[in-house]
Design a protein around this motif. Structure first.
Motif, PDB file in Angstrom:
ATOM      1  N   VAL A  81       1.900   5.902  21.217  1.00 33.21           N
ATOM      2  CA  VAL A  81       1.004   4.855  20.742  1.00 33.21           C
ATOM      3  C   VAL A  81       0.080   4.501  21.901  1.00 33.21           C
ATOM      4  CG1 VAL A  81       0.834   2.524  19.805  1.00 33.21           C
ATOM      5  CG2 VAL A  81       2.787   3.969  19.204  1.00 33.21           C
ATOM      6  N   LEU A  82      -1.226   4.499  21.629  1.00 35.33           N
ATOM      7  CA  LEU A  82      -2.232   4.232  22.654  1.00 35.33           C
ATOM      8  C   LEU A  82      -2.901   2.883  22.372  1.00 35.33           C
ATOM      9  CD1 LEU A  82      -3.490   7.742  21.955  1.00 35.33           C
ATOM     10  CD2 LEU A  82      -2.571   7.173  24.181  1.00 35.33           C
ATOM     11  N   PRO A  83      -2.287   1.775  22.852  1.00 41.84           N
ATOM     12  CA  PRO A  83      -2.892   0.459  22.622  1.00 41.84           C
ATOM     13  C   PRO A  83      -4.231   0.362  23.356  1.00 41.84           C
ATOM     14  CG  PRO A  83      -0.608   0.258  23.347  1.00 41.84           C
ATOM     15  CD  PRO A  83      -1.016   1.683  23.550  1.00 41.84           C
ATOM     16  N   PRO A  84      -5.239  -0.264  22.740  1.00 45.47           N
ATOM     17  CA  PRO A  84      -6.577  -0.278  23.341  1.00 45.47           C
ATOM     18  C   PRO A  84      -6.672  -1.020  24.677  1.00 45.47           C
ATOM     19  CG  PRO A  84      -6.525  -1.583  21.314  1.00 45.47           C
ATOM     20  CD  PRO A  84      -5.193  -0.924  21.452  1.00 45.47           C
ATOM     21  N   ASN A  85      -5.916  -2.092  24.857  1.00 41.71           N
ATOM     22  CA  ASN A  85      -6.055  -2.892  26.079  1.00 41.71           C
ATOM     23  C   ASN A  85      -4.733  -3.086  26.810  1.00 41.71           C
ATOM     24  OD1 ASN A  85      -8.856  -3.374  25.721  1.00 41.71           O
ATOM     25  ND2 ASN A  85      -8.351  -4.858  24.131  1.00 41.71           N
ATOM     26  N   PRO A  87      -1.739  -1.803  29.614  1.00 37.39           N
ATOM     27  CA  PRO A  87      -1.684  -1.036  30.864  1.00 37.39           C
ATOM     28  C   PRO A  87      -0.961   0.311  30.720  1.00 37.39           C
ATOM     29  CG  PRO A  87      -0.137  -2.854  30.931  1.00 37.39           C
ATOM     30  CD  PRO A  87      -0.927  -3.006  29.667  1.00 37.39           C
ATOM     31  N   GLU A  88      -0.172   0.477  29.658  1.00 38.53           N
ATOM     32  CA  GLU A  88       0.540   1.741  29.477  1.00 38.53           C
ATOM     33  C   GLU A  88       0.728   2.034  27.990  1.00 38.53           C
ATOM     34  OE1 GLU A  88       5.098   0.196  30.010  1.00 38.53           O
ATOM     35  OE2 GLU A  88       3.969   0.699  31.812  1.00 38.53           O
ATOM     36  N   ASN A  89       1.004   3.289  27.693  1.00 38.25           N
ATOM     37  CA  ASN A  89       1.244   3.722  26.316  1.00 38.25           C
ATOM     38  C   ASN A  89       2.700   3.464  25.935  1.00 38.25           C
ATOM     39  OD1 ASN A  89      -1.384   4.708  26.229  1.00 38.25           O
ATOM     40  ND2 ASN A  89      -0.770   6.709  26.979  1.00 38.25           N
ATOM     41  N   VAL A  90       2.964   3.447  24.640  1.00 42.68           N
ATOM     42  CA  VAL A  90       4.318   3.275  24.118  1.00 42.68           C
ATOM     43  C   VAL A  90       4.807   4.645  23.671  1.00 42.68           C
ATOM     44  CG1 VAL A  90       5.728   2.166  22.355  1.00 42.68           C
ATOM     45  CG2 VAL A  90       3.771   0.945  23.333  1.00 42.68           C
ATOM     46  N   LEU A  91       5.994   5.046  24.130  1.00 40.77           N
ATOM     47  CA  LEU A  91       6.569   6.346  23.795  1.00 40.77           C
ATOM     48  C   LEU A  91       7.776   6.160  22.892  1.00 40.77           C
ATOM     49  CD1 LEU A  91       6.502   7.905  27.381  1.00 40.77           C
ATOM     50  CD2 LEU A  91       4.714   7.997  25.626  1.00 40.77           C
ATOM     51  N   ILE A  92       7.808   6.906  21.786  1.00 38.79           N
ATOM     52  CA  ILE A  92       8.918   6.831  20.839  1.00 38.79           C
ATOM     53  C   ILE A  92       9.444   8.245  20.613  1.00 38.79           C
ATOM     54  CG2 ILE A  92       9.643   6.188  18.503  1.00 38.79           C
ATOM     55  CD1 ILE A  92       8.736   3.770  20.076  1.00 38.79           C
ATOM     56  N   ASP A  93      10.750   8.436  20.810  1.00 38.67           N
ATOM     57  CA  ASP A  93      11.377   9.738  20.570  1.00 38.67           C
ATOM     58  C   ASP A  93      11.698   9.914  19.093  1.00 38.67           C
ATOM     59  OD1 ASP A  93      11.450  10.539  23.254  1.00 38.67           O
ATOM     60  OD2 ASP A  93      13.380   9.587  23.602  1.00 38.67           O
ATOM     61  N   TYR A  94      11.514  11.133  18.622  1.00 43.28           N
ATOM     62  CA  TYR A  94      11.869  11.523  17.265  1.00 43.28           C
ATOM     63  C   TYR A  94      12.786  12.728  17.350  1.00 43.28           C
ATOM     64  CZ  TYR A  94       8.229   8.576  15.208  1.00 43.28           C
ATOM     65  OH  TYR A  94       7.471   7.500  14.813  1.00 43.28           O
ATOM     66  N   GLY A  95      13.698  12.848  16.397  1.00 45.30           N
ATOM     67  CA  GLY A  95      14.591  13.993  16.324  1.00 45.30           C
ATOM     68  C   GLY A  95      14.405  14.713  15.007  1.00 45.30           C
ATOM     69  N   VAL A  96      14.630  16.034  15.012  1.00 43.02           N
ATOM     70  CA  VAL A  96      14.477  16.851  13.807  1.00 43.02           C
ATOM     71  C   VAL A  96      15.769  17.620  13.583  1.00 43.02           C
ATOM     72  CG1 VAL A  96      13.162  18.679  12.687  1.00 43.02           C
ATOM     73  CG2 VAL A  96      12.000  17.097  14.240  1.00 43.02           C
ATOM     74  N   ILE A  97      16.317  17.460  12.368  1.00 39.96           N
ATOM     75  CA  ILE A  97      17.483  18.230  11.960  1.00 39.96           C
ATOM     76  C   ILE A  97      17.023  19.400  11.107  1.00 39.96           C
ATOM     77  CG2 ILE A  97      19.609  18.206  10.586  1.00 39.96           C
ATOM     78  CD1 ILE A  97      19.918  15.251  11.299  1.00 39.96           C
ATOM     79  N   GLU A  98      17.488  20.587  11.429  1.00 44.17           N
ATOM     80  CA  GLU A  98      17.141  21.796  10.665  1.00 44.17           C
ATOM     81  C   GLU A  98      18.347  22.214   9.836  1.00 44.17           C
ATOM     82  OE1 GLU A  98      15.041  25.787  12.063  1.00 44.17           O
ATOM     83  OE2 GLU A  98      17.126  25.703  12.709  1.00 44.17           O
ATOM     84  N   THR A  99      18.143  22.391   8.534  1.00 43.47           N
ATOM     85  CA  THR A  99      19.215  22.859   7.651  1.00 43.47           C
ATOM     86  C   THR A  99      18.677  23.946   6.729  1.00 43.47           C
ATOM     87  OG1 THR A  99      18.748  21.049   6.111  1.00 43.47           O
ATOM     88  CG2 THR A  99      20.557  20.715   7.631  1.00 43.47           C
ATOM     89  N   ALA A 100      19.556  24.850   6.337  1.00 44.40           N
ATOM     90  CA  ALA A 100      19.155  25.911   5.394  1.00 44.40           C
ATOM     91  C   ALA A 100      19.046  25.327   4.002  1.00 44.40           C
ATOM     92  CB  ALA A 100      20.174  27.034   5.434  1.00 44.40           C
ATOM     93  N   GLU A 101      18.025  25.697   3.296  1.00 44.33           N
ATOM     94  CA  GLU A 101      17.826  25.228   1.921  1.00 44.33           C
ATOM     95  C   GLU A 101      17.606  26.398   1.011  1.00 44.33           C
ATOM     96  OE1 GLU A 101      17.737  22.132   0.061  1.00 44.33           O
ATOM     97  OE2 GLU A 101      18.938  21.692   1.808  1.00 44.33           O
TER      98      GLU A 101
END
Length: 101
Positions: A81-85, A87-101
């Motif tokens: 996330v890049l807030p306009p004003n 001093p730093e950006n916000v970082l959020i981790d995401y995870g991905v689960i892979e399964t056979a379909e």
């Protein structure tokens, strides 16, 4: 293959059972769904009320690094996330689960 995207509360290794499912994508492999997953992350962040008016971006999925404690996910992504004003950006981790379909 089915790819389920989860948002963490900032750090992928913490509160794993409480991570929020964000999207599900289907494709032959991770490369087939990469663009959709990046779009899912940026849309998820943009729709979050606390980040209203901020630009968002995301890195493509990468295999979970050996430094991670979490074993639930096959891939990890980083939403930014890049807030306009701010001093730093916000970082959020995401995870991905892979399964056979």
């Amino acid at each position: 293959m089915k790819y389920t995207l989860y948002r963490s509360f900032g750090n992928l290794d913490k509160q794993v059972k409480k991570h929020i499912p964000v999207a599900v994508e289907y494709g032959k492999d991770i490369y087939d769904v990469t663009d959709a997953l990046v779009r899912d992350v940026t849309d998820d962040l943009a729709e979050t009320p606390e980040y209203a008016g901020c630009d968002t971006t995301a890195y493509a999925p990468e295999s979970i690094g050996c430094s991670r404690r979490v074993k639930r996910y096959k891939y990890e992504m980083l939403g930014i996330v890049l807030p306009p004003n701010a001093p730093e950006n916000v970082l959020i981790d995401y995870g991905v689960i892979e399964t056979a379909e």
